[in-house]
Design a protein around this motif. Structure first.
Motif, mmCIF file in Angstrom:
data_model
loop_
_atom_site.group_PDB
_atom_site.id
_atom_site.type_symbol
_atom_site.label_atom_id
_atom_site.label_comp_id
_atom_site.label_asym_id
_atom_site.label_seq_id
_atom_site.Cartn_x
_atom_site.Cartn_y
_atom_site.Cartn_z
ATOM 1 N N THR A 79 0.812 -1.210 0.000
ATOM 2 C CA THR A 79 0.000 0.000 0.000
ATOM 3 C C THR A 79 0.853 1.270 0.000
ATOM 4 O O THR A 79 1.904 1.329 0.632
ATOM 5 C CB THR A 79 -0.983 -0.009 1.195
ATOM 6 O OG1 THR A 79 -1.894 1.054 1.042
ATOM 7 C CG2 THR A 79 -0.275 0.122 2.523
ATOM 8 N N GLY A 80 0.394 2.260 -0.769
ATOM 9 C CA GLY A 80 1.055 3.554 -0.828
ATOM 10 C C GLY A 80 2.230 3.649 -1.772
ATOM 11 O O GLY A 80 2.876 4.691 -1.849
ATOM 12 N N LYS A 81 2.519 2.616 -2.539
ATOM 13 C CA LYS A 81 3.687 2.609 -3.430
ATOM 14 C C LYS A 81 3.348 2.892 -4.890
ATOM 15 O O LYS A 81 4.246 3.084 -5.696
ATOM 16 C CB LYS A 81 4.416 1.268 -3.345
ATOM 17 C CG LYS A 81 4.908 0.904 -1.971
ATOM 18 C CD LYS A 81 6.053 1.770 -1.555
ATOM 19 C CE LYS A 81 6.607 1.322 -0.213
ATOM 20 N NZ LYS A 81 7.689 2.174 0.230
ATOM 21 N N LEU A 82 2.060 2.902 -5.239
ATOM 22 C CA LEU A 82 1.652 3.123 -6.626
ATOM 23 C C LEU A 82 0.952 4.467 -6.767
ATOM 24 O O LEU A 82 0.093 4.814 -5.956
ATOM 25 C CB LEU A 82 0.701 2.014 -7.093
ATOM 26 C CG LEU A 82 1.295 0.627 -7.248
ATOM 27 C CD1 LEU A 82 0.201 -0.398 -7.479
ATOM 28 C CD2 LEU A 82 2.300 0.596 -8.388
ATOM 29 N N PRO A 83 1.271 5.225 -7.818
ATOM 30 C CA PRO A 83 0.562 6.485 -8.062
ATOM 31 C C PRO A 83 -0.789 6.240 -8.724
ATOM 32 O O PRO A 83 -1.045 5.161 -9.269
ATOM 33 C CB PRO A 83 1.504 7.216 -9.017
ATOM 34 C CG PRO A 83 2.170 6.117 -9.784
ATOM 35 C CD PRO A 83 2.328 4.985 -8.789
ATOM 36 N N GLY A 84 -1.640 7.245 -8.698
ATOM 37 C CA GLY A 84 -2.933 7.163 -9.367
ATOM 38 C C GLY A 84 -3.932 6.339 -8.573
ATOM 39 O O GLY A 84 -3.702 5.937 -7.439
ATOM 40 N N ALA A 85 -5.056 6.095 -9.229
ATOM 41 C CA ALA A 85 -6.129 5.317 -8.605
ATOM 42 C C ALA A 85 -5.696 3.854 -8.478
ATOM 43 O O ALA A 85 -5.117 3.283 -9.402
ATOM 44 C CB ALA A 85 -7.397 5.417 -9.431
ATOM 45 N N THR A 86 -5.979 3.272 -7.330
ATOM 46 C CA THR A 86 -5.639 1.871 -7.091
ATOM 47 C C THR A 86 -6.834 1.129 -6.504
ATOM 48 O O THR A 86 -7.764 1.747 -5.985
ATOM 49 C CB THR A 86 -4.458 1.732 -6.094
ATOM 50 O OG1 THR A 86 -4.838 2.317 -4.852
ATOM 51 C CG2 THR A 86 -3.193 2.372 -6.626
ATOM 52 N N ILE A 87 -6.786 -0.189 -6.629
ATOM 53 C CA ILE A 87 -7.700 -1.046 -5.886
ATOM 54 C C ILE A 87 -6.843 -1.803 -4.885
ATOM 55 O O ILE A 87 -5.686 -2.120 -5.159
ATOM 56 C CB ILE A 87 -8.520 -1.987 -6.803
ATOM 57 C CG1 ILE A 87 -7.614 -2.850 -7.679
ATOM 58 C CG2 ILE A 87 -9.488 -1.187 -7.659
ATOM 59 C CD1 ILE A 87 -8.361 -3.894 -8.505
ATOM 60 N N SER A 88 -7.393 -2.053 -3.701
ATOM 61 C CA SER A 88 -6.572 -2.663 -2.657
ATOM 62 C C SER A 88 -7.300 -3.801 -1.970
ATOM 63 O O SER A 88 -8.522 -3.918 -2.042
ATOM 64 C CB SER A 88 -6.147 -1.605 -1.637
ATOM 65 O OG SER A 88 -7.275 -1.073 -0.979
ATOM 66 N N GLU A 101 -1.933 -3.536 -3.393
ATOM 67 C CA GLU A 101 -2.665 -2.703 -4.350
ATOM 68 C C GLU A 101 -2.208 -2.968 -5.783
ATOM 69 O O GLU A 101 -1.069 -3.363 -6.014
ATOM 70 C CB GLU A 101 -2.433 -1.219 -4.055
ATOM 71 C CG GLU A 101 -2.943 -0.760 -2.728
ATOM 72 C CD GLU A 101 -2.697 0.718 -2.475
ATOM 73 O OE1 GLU A 101 -3.497 1.301 -1.746
ATOM 74 O OE2 GLU A 101 -1.705 1.280 -2.991
ATOM 75 N N ILE A 102 -3.126 -2.700 -6.688
ATOM 76 C CA ILE A 102 -2.853 -2.713 -8.126
ATOM 77 C C ILE A 102 -3.465 -1.438 -8.687
ATOM 78 O O ILE A 102 -4.535 -1.011 -8.237
ATOM 79 C CB ILE A 102 -3.477 -3.950 -8.815
ATOM 80 C CG1 ILE A 102 -2.827 -5.241 -8.308
ATOM 81 C CG2 ILE A 102 -3.355 -3.869 -10.330
ATOM 82 C CD1 ILE A 102 -3.459 -6.510 -8.843
ATOM 83 N N GLN A 103 -2.806 -0.829 -9.663
ATOM 84 C CA GLN A 103 -3.401 0.348 -10.284
ATOM 85 C C GLN A 103 -4.724 -0.042 -10.926
ATOM 86 O O GLN A 103 -4.848 -1.087 -11.566
ATOM 87 C CB GLN A 103 -2.450 0.959 -11.309
ATOM 88 C CG GLN A 103 -1.271 1.632 -10.623
ATOM 89 C CD GLN A 103 -0.213 2.108 -11.570
ATOM 90 O OE1 GLN A 103 0.167 1.402 -12.475
ATOM 91 N NE2 GLN A 103 0.260 3.331 -11.346
ATOM 92 N N ALA A 104 -5.719 0.801 -10.718
ATOM 93 C CA ALA A 104 -7.097 0.482 -11.098
ATOM 94 C C ALA A 104 -7.258 0.185 -12.590
ATOM 95 O O ALA A 104 -8.114 -0.609 -12.972
ATOM 96 C CB ALA A 104 -8.029 1.623 -10.682
ATOM 97 N N ASP A 105 -6.434 0.788 -13.429
ATOM 98 C CA ASP A 105 -6.571 0.583 -14.878
ATOM 99 C C ASP A 105 -5.579 -0.428 -15.449
ATOM 100 O O ASP A 105 -5.465 -0.577 -16.663
ATOM 101 C CB ASP A 105 -6.440 1.919 -15.612
ATOM 102 C CG ASP A 105 -5.081 2.576 -15.406
ATOM 103 O OD1 ASP A 105 -4.270 2.078 -14.590
ATOM 104 O OD2 ASP A 105 -4.835 3.610 -16.063
ATOM 105 N N ALA A 106 -4.850 -1.141 -14.580
ATOM 106 C CA ALA A 106 -3.811 -2.063 -15.046
ATOM 107 C C ALA A 106 -4.360 -3.380 -15.573
ATOM 108 O O ALA A 106 -3.725 -4.039 -16.389
ATOM 109 C CB ALA A 106 -2.812 -2.338 -13.926
ATOM 110 N N ILE A 107 -5.536 -3.769 -15.106
ATOM 111 C CA ILE A 107 -6.152 -5.028 -15.524
ATOM 112 C C ILE A 107 -7.542 -4.720 -16.059
ATOM 113 O O ILE A 107 -8.277 -3.935 -15.466
ATOM 114 C CB ILE A 107 -6.261 -6.013 -14.346
ATOM 115 C CG1 ILE A 107 -4.874 -6.307 -13.776
ATOM 116 C CG2 ILE A 107 -6.925 -7.308 -14.778
ATOM 117 C CD1 ILE A 107 -4.922 -7.097 -12.491
#
Length: 171
Positions: A79-88, A101-107
């Protein structure tokens, strides 16, 4: 053969844990052996759309596989290591709790993914990343780890989800 490159440390990070160090594996000829094994064994799960690497020790293995198969690499980070919107997703570890977390638009919905980590123990981290992936509408077609601690319940929890597991070493 690969086991000779894995160092073990007693009572790390807490008393009672025998830590299997994949950093020693990555800095040895064992790294090539593991990655060659992943490549030959995981090709049967193709086609896929994305490769996910789990922070941080899953990154080297996922990166090599993504490069060799020409697939995009997605990072699952603490948590806290990715910029932008994330899902956790919060989860329990064998010695505490954490959030991944993963960036919300990555998948994207409908993506077929393979998830990589260095080690499978209780399954908390891997199951959290599977949950994130499925929440995004993607399908996990396999998981891979260099080391599977079969005496812990992680593998069983993933097999109950009907997801194939591939590991190069079991303890």
């Amino acid at each position: 053969m690969i086991k000779q490159y894995i160092k073990s440390f007693n009572d790390f990070p807490v008393k009672g844990v025998v830590f299997k160090d994949t950093a020693s594996l990555c800095s040895s000829p064992g790294f090539e052996l593991v990655n060659d094994s992943f490549y030959s064994q995981l090709l049967k799960y193709m086609p896929c759309d994305k490769i996910i690497g789990i922070d941080a020790r899953g990154f080297p293995f996922a990166s090599v596989f993504a490069y060799r198969t020409r697939h995009p690499l997605v990072l699952a980070r603490k948590t806290g290591k990715l910029p932008g919107a994330t899902i956790s997703q919060e989860f329990e570890l064998e010695y505490g709790s954490a959030t991944i977390e993963i960036q919300a638009d990555a998948i994207s919905k409908g993506d077929r993914v393979i998830i990589f980590d260095d080690l499978l123990a209780t399954g908390g981290t891997m199951n959290a990343v599977i949950d994130l992936t499925e929440r995004a509408g993607a399908e996990v077609i396999a998981v891979a780890c260099a080391i599977d601690l079969t005496y812990l319940p992680g593998g069983d929890s993933i097999r109950k989800r009907d997801i194939p597991i591939y590991s190069t070493v079991e303890y």
